[in-house]
Motif scaffolding. Structure first.
Motif, PDB file in Angstrom:
ATOM      1  N   UNK A  49     -30.361  41.558   3.230  1.00 19.77           N
ATOM      2  CA  UNK A  49     -30.006  40.541   4.497  1.00 19.77           C
ATOM      3  C   UNK A  49     -30.584  39.218   4.200  1.00 19.77           C
ATOM      4  N   UNK A  51     -33.575  38.768   4.851  1.00 18.03           N
ATOM      5  CA  UNK A  51     -34.804  38.627   5.953  1.00 18.03           C
ATOM      6  C   UNK A  51     -36.028  38.435   5.230  1.00 18.03           C
ATOM      7  N   UNK A  71     -31.273  27.556   3.931  1.00 16.87           N
ATOM      8  CA  UNK A  71     -31.472  27.975   5.185  1.00 16.87           C
ATOM      9  C   UNK A  71     -30.206  28.074   6.347  1.00 16.87           C
ATOM     10  N   UNK A  75     -26.281  32.152   7.865  1.00 20.15           N
ATOM     11  CA  UNK A  75     -25.596  32.720   8.647  1.00 20.15           C
ATOM     12  C   UNK A  75     -24.119  33.106   7.922  1.00 20.15           C
ATOM     13  N   UNK A  78     -24.450  36.168   6.211  1.00 17.98           N
ATOM     14  CA  UNK A  78     -24.704  37.371   6.716  1.00 17.98           C
ATOM     15  C   UNK A  78     -23.180  37.828   7.420  1.00 17.98           C
ATOM     16  N   UNK A  79     -22.563  36.926   7.496  1.00 21.53           N
ATOM     17  CA  UNK A  79     -21.442  37.417   8.199  1.00 21.53           C
ATOM     18  C   UNK A  79     -20.476  38.020   7.209  1.00 21.53           C
TER      19      UNK A  79
END
Ligand SMILES: Nc1ncnc2c1ncn2[C@@H]1O[C@H](COP(=O)(O)OP(=O)(O)O)[C@@H](O)[C@H]1O
Ligand SMILES: [Mg+2]
Lengths: 228, 304
Positions: A49, A51, A71, A75, A78-79
């Motif tokens: 992920x 993370x 960075x 998103x 992750x989508x």
């Protein structure tokens, strides 16, 4: 699709959660990851992920080398990944409908599509009549199905599930697993971390066993390997 | 950003305020108290400075000319003086006017004519024609006097250095002190409010990380918090402004009615004048703190 090459993760506390791990998961696979508590399974999911950054080694997801992902690009990556957790992680103050719709709002789906896709997703997981309920009014199995609907509503290429049946009874566990298998049949790559021996033995999928941060076995088609 | 996202952020921001009502009220309350104090202080300073300025403008400098200077030459000196930026008013007082004024001041209005009649055609104050000058800023007096003394045809300049210097240093003292107090108040406000916002956001840490893991951009996560901050800022600054306005209007009225002498001593700055600055100032500070407070405090939770 999901590639780990000689990945090591050492936490600031000095604990090495993953030790020189290499895994290659192809598009469309269904993979179980098993291993006792503390063996590093969640750490592995967090890596996928983005993370967490590996201390050393290389993580590649959907052809993107994570070390080179900026960075603000996270998103977008992750989508493409849907994620389900043991404790569901629903937004407590929002209805079932809003929890699923939220995943679509995040990617700025026009409202008219949200109105169409959320109900059909809830129908798929068997919760069409509970769309107005709040998470605390649902059973664990129902909450997990909401979480699954949320993870799937954006048609992810990959579905990651970290002990999705950890808090569920056998019947609900089986239903969730059947849903995951359906999702996989329609082309999504599915990776499931689990402790559920019966299910693993029954489904006969690829099983990767992790122990003390190392991969001790990787069976193309098999059952739960007992700890020695 | 799409319109639907904007609309969603606004709705969500409003919902968040209601959902975290205690936190919202705490933030608004903190801001109201800080800006209220700030406003009270501001009103006092503004009036004090206005009073000092009134005194300043009445500090006169008198310029006398060389003996036998013609009217044209006097007018030329006047022109040179008029060019000065610090000049507030300049008035020519002829020898006759000076004499009349002297008599009136010395013997009283009603007796003055007896004296002036006695001296008719023979003004003892011949050669005492002058310019009576006031400056915008007493701090500039010394410099101004030096300039005028240097002009051709000027015999002497009469001024009170002590008053000028006293006023100038009082003025700058008040200026620095009020600047310091305003900064301290603002600092306290920023500190208290961002503290409250931080607590409110820490409660929603889990929510933020869920959003981030679903693939929300930082901006998407932040937007409702920003809306929330702006609304809290608007309420937190509008409320004290309304209360302060009410207080100011009524206190001045009360004071003037109760102590008529105040009318003569102090010229209160009008409500409109005070609030022409105070209202936008409070709104900018309130909304600014609300907006940037939420941006800064969300930042550390966004690294998921
Ligand atoms: N954030 C963290 N900081 C420090 N140590 C951690 C952290 N997360 C996990 N660990 C440690 O890393 C090891 C692996 O944890 P985890 O990946 O959660 O295992 P699993 O999911 O297989 O139970 C454990 O020893 C755990 O205590
Ligand atoms: Mg775990």
């Amino acid at each position: 699709m999901l590639v780990l090459e000689n990945v090591t993760v050492t936490y600031p506390t000095g604990i090495t959660a993953l030790d020189d791990v290499s895994i290659n998961i192809e598009k469309g696979e269904f993979v179980f990851i098993v291993g006792s508590s503390g063996s590093g399974k969640t750490t592995l999911m967090k890596l996928l992920m983005k993370e967490l950054e590996p201390t050393s080694g290389k993580v590649t997801v959907c052809g993107r080398d994570y070390a080179k992902v900026k960075r603000r690009e996270i998103p977008k990556i992750r989508r493409k990944i849907g994620m389900v957790y043991q404790n569901f992680r629903l937004l407590k103050d929002r209805s079932v409908y809003e929890n699923v719709a939220f995943a679509q709002r995040v990617i700025e789906t026009p409202t008219r599509y949200i109105r169409r896709q959320v109900p059909s997703m809830l129908t798929l997981v068997g919760l069409a009549n509970k769309y107005k309920s709040y998470p605390k009014e649902l059973s664990g199995g129902e909450q997990q199905r909401v979480a699954l609907a949320r993870a799937l509503v954006n048609n992810p290429e990959i579905l990651l599930a970290d002990e999705p049946t950890g808090n569920l009874d056998p019947k609900n566990s089986m239903e969730i697993m059947n849903l995951l298998e359906d999702v996989n049949r329609r082309g999504t790559t599915v990776v499931v971390v689990t402790h559920n021996r019966d299910i693993v033995n029954m489904m006969q999928k690829r099983v990767i066993t992790v122990k003390h941060g190392k991969i001790t076995s990787d069976e193309k088609k098999g059952g739960y390997i007992d700890e020695v | 950003m799409k319109f639907s996202t904007l609309w969603y952020s606004i709705r969500q921001g409003v919902k968040n305020i209601r959902r975290n009502l205690m936190f919202s009220l705490a933030s608004i309350g903190t801001m109201v108290s800080c800006l209220f104090l700030f406003g009270i202080f501001y009103m006092i300073v503004v009036n004090f400075q206005a009073a000092v300025q009134t005194v300043e403008k009445n500090v006169t400098i008198t310029v006398f000319f060389d003996y036998g200077l013609s009217e044209e030459q006097i007018a030329a000196i006047g022109e040179e003086i008029r060019y000065r930026e610090e000049l507030n008013t300049i008035e020519f007082v002829s020898a006759q006017e000076a004499w009349d004024k002297f008599c009136a001041e010395t013997y009283g209005e009603e007796n003055a004519s007896i004296i002036t009649d006695a001296f008719v055609g023979d003004n003892p104050l011949a050669n005492s024609a002058s310019y009576e000058i006031t400056l915008k800023d007493v701090a500039k007096q010394t410099e101004f006097v030096e300039f005028v003394e240097g002009l051709d045809g000027v015999r002497s300049v009469k001024n009170s250095e002590a008053v000028a210097n006293g006023l100038a240093s009082l003025n700058s003292l008040v200026g620095y002190a009020s600047m310091a107090i305003i900064l301290i108040l603002l600092f306290v406000a920023v500190f208290l409010i961002s503290n409250t916002i931080t607590i409110g956001i820490t409660v929603r840490k889990e929510e933020i990380s869920i959003m981030k893991l679903i693939g929300a951009t930082d901006f998407f996560v932040r937007a409702p918090f920003m809306v929330e901050g702006v609304i809290i800022g608007l309420l937190g600054s509008a409320i004290p402004v309304i209360i302060l306005r009410y207080i100011y209007e009524n206190i001045i009225e009360y004071l003037m009615a109760r102590f008529p002498i105040i009318n003569i001593l102090v010229n209160f700055v009008t409500t409109e004048e005070v609030f022409a600055t105070l209202t936008p100032l409070c709104l900018i500070v309130g909304v600014g703190i609300g907006l940037f407070g939420s941006i800064f405090t969300t930042r550390k939770h966004l690294h998921v």
